[in-house]
Design a protein around this motif. Structure first.
Motif, mmCIF file in Angstrom:
data_model
loop_
_atom_site.group_PDB
_atom_site.id
_atom_site.type_symbol
_atom_site.label_atom_id
_atom_site.label_comp_id
_atom_site.label_asym_id
_atom_site.label_seq_id
_atom_site.Cartn_x
_atom_site.Cartn_y
_atom_site.Cartn_z
ATOM 1 N N ASN A 4 0.833 -1.196 0.000
ATOM 2 C CA ASN A 4 0.000 0.000 0.000
ATOM 3 C C ASN A 4 0.875 1.256 0.000
ATOM 4 O O ASN A 4 0.596 2.209 -0.737
ATOM 5 C CB ASN A 4 -0.929 0.003 1.214
ATOM 6 C CG ASN A 4 -1.791 -1.231 1.277
ATOM 7 O OD1 ASN A 4 -1.280 -2.324 1.486
ATOM 8 N ND2 ASN A 4 -3.075 -1.081 1.098
ATOM 9 N N ASP A 5 1.922 1.247 0.826
ATOM 10 C CA ASP A 5 2.821 2.391 0.901
ATOM 11 C C ASP A 5 3.612 2.561 -0.392
ATOM 12 O O ASP A 5 3.797 3.681 -0.877
ATOM 13 C CB ASP A 5 3.773 2.249 2.092
ATOM 14 C CG ASP A 5 3.050 2.361 3.432
ATOM 15 O OD1 ASP A 5 1.940 2.942 3.484
ATOM 16 O OD2 ASP A 5 3.591 1.853 4.435
ATOM 17 N N ALA A 7 2.684 1.595 -3.381
ATOM 18 C CA ALA A 7 1.753 2.071 -4.406
ATOM 19 C C ALA A 7 1.488 3.566 -4.239
ATOM 20 O O ALA A 7 1.469 4.313 -5.224
ATOM 21 C CB ALA A 7 0.443 1.283 -4.344
ATOM 22 N N ARG A 8 1.294 3.996 -3.004
ATOM 23 C CA ARG A 8 0.989 5.414 -2.777
ATOM 24 C C ARG A 8 2.167 6.306 -3.165
ATOM 25 O O ARG A 8 1.985 7.371 -3.752
ATOM 26 C CB ARG A 8 0.579 5.629 -1.321
ATOM 27 C CG ARG A 8 -0.031 6.980 -1.022
ATOM 28 C CD ARG A 8 -1.234 7.355 -1.915
ATOM 29 N NE ARG A 8 -2.301 6.409 -1.925
ATOM 30 C CZ ARG A 8 -3.379 6.449 -1.146
ATOM 31 N NH1 ARG A 8 -3.513 7.423 -0.277
ATOM 32 N NH2 ARG A 8 -4.316 5.536 -1.256
ATOM 33 N N GLU A 45 -10.799 2.797 -1.521
ATOM 34 C CA GLU A 45 -10.094 2.607 -0.257
ATOM 35 C C GLU A 45 -11.045 2.868 0.916
ATOM 36 O O GLU A 45 -11.117 2.084 1.863
ATOM 37 C CB GLU A 45 -8.882 3.544 -0.181
ATOM 38 C CG GLU A 45 -7.972 3.297 0.995
ATOM 39 C CD GLU A 45 -6.650 4.022 0.858
ATOM 40 O OE1 GLU A 45 -5.607 3.355 1.032
ATOM 41 O OE2 GLU A 45 -6.637 5.241 0.587
ATOM 42 N N HIS A 105 -5.762 6.681 3.528
ATOM 43 C CA HIS A 105 -4.555 5.874 3.744
ATOM 44 C C HIS A 105 -4.214 5.843 5.240
ATOM 45 O O HIS A 105 -3.859 4.783 5.769
ATOM 46 C CB HIS A 105 -3.391 6.447 2.927
ATOM 47 C CG HIS A 105 -2.244 5.511 2.764
ATOM 48 N ND1 HIS A 105 -2.298 4.378 1.982
ATOM 49 C CD2 HIS A 105 -0.993 5.526 3.288
ATOM 50 C CE1 HIS A 105 -1.135 3.746 2.019
ATOM 51 N NE2 HIS A 105 -0.331 4.429 2.819
ATOM 52 N N PRO A 140 -3.853 -5.570 1.601
ATOM 53 C CA PRO A 140 -2.917 -5.436 0.482
ATOM 54 C C PRO A 140 -3.621 -5.358 -0.875
ATOM 55 O O PRO A 140 -3.078 -4.790 -1.833
ATOM 56 C CB PRO A 140 -2.024 -6.675 0.584
ATOM 57 C CG PRO A 140 -2.806 -7.650 1.395
ATOM 58 C CD PRO A 140 -3.663 -6.838 2.310
ATOM 59 N N GLY A 143 -3.624 -1.949 -2.153
ATOM 60 C CA GLY A 143 -2.355 -1.549 -2.767
ATOM 61 C C GLY A 143 -2.209 -2.065 -4.185
ATOM 62 O O GLY A 143 -1.813 -1.326 -5.097
ATOM 63 N N GLU A 146 -4.422 -0.177 -6.435
ATOM 64 C CA GLU A 146 -3.855 1.133 -6.738
ATOM 65 C C GLU A 146 -2.775 1.016 -7.817
ATOM 66 O O GLU A 146 -2.720 1.838 -8.738
ATOM 67 C CB GLU A 146 -3.281 1.747 -5.462
ATOM 68 C CG GLU A 146 -3.062 3.228 -5.575
ATOM 69 C CD GLU A 146 -3.003 3.900 -4.214
ATOM 70 O OE1 GLU A 146 -1.926 4.459 -3.903
ATOM 71 O OE2 GLU A 146 -4.013 3.883 -3.482
#
Length: 162
Positions: A4-5, A7-8, A45, A105, A140, A143, A146
């Motif tokens: 997730n992190d 992807a962001r 999300e 997020h 996940p 993510g 995303e």
């Protein structure tokens, strides 16, 4: 939260230098603008977080095998956005969308850090492609979802000459 992190971070890299005009332009009438992709990501999300929370409190226990959620990034399989995550035609600024995405997020991170894997693994919710997924995998999945749409943003940028 690692995927997730990642992807962001990639998302902000892809849209960081775009103007509000850039993100609101559509490559064609039947394609989403970058703004619509960002809005979809925020809505998805947010919706998944609410669903996970609701299932955690009221869902029934089910033993569900892990699904190959990493396949989500494969854009050759088209999936219709659920109604709750369908973006509007209205314009928005990049800053507005960033604030919404940062908020969801943060909410996801707080939820993931305050809920045990065991709690998340004993309950599930159906996914339109993968079928019944345990709640742990939904985190996940966001993510990977995303990342799928980051590829879409790259395509839109190319079509718009950005």
């Amino acid at each position: 939260m690692k995927i997730n992190d990642q992807a962001r971070e990639e998302l902000w890299t892809q849209v960081g230098d775009l103007t509000d005009e850039d993100i609101n332009r559509k490559p064609s009438d039947n394609e989403w603008s970058i703004k619509q992709v960002l809005e979809h990501l925020y809505l998805m999300e947010s919706g998944v977080i609410k669903t996970i929370q609701a299932q955690l409190t009221s869902g029934e226990q089910k033993d569900v095998a892990d699904k190959p959620i990493e396949l989500t990034v494969n854009r050759s399989t088209k999936v219709q956005a659920p109604e709750f995550a369908t973006p509007t035609e209205e314009s928005a600024t990049l800053e507005e969308l960033k604030a919404k995405l940062n908020a969801t997020h943060s909410t996801l991170r707080e939820f993931a850090e305050s809920t045990s894997d065991a709690q998340l693994e004993e309950k599930s919710y159906p996914h339109p492609v993968f079928g019944e997924m345990n709640l742990k995998q939904w985190i996940p999945f966001i993510g990977y979802h995303e990342l799928r749409h980051i590829d879409q943003i790259k395509e839109v940028k190319q079509k718009l000459g950005l």
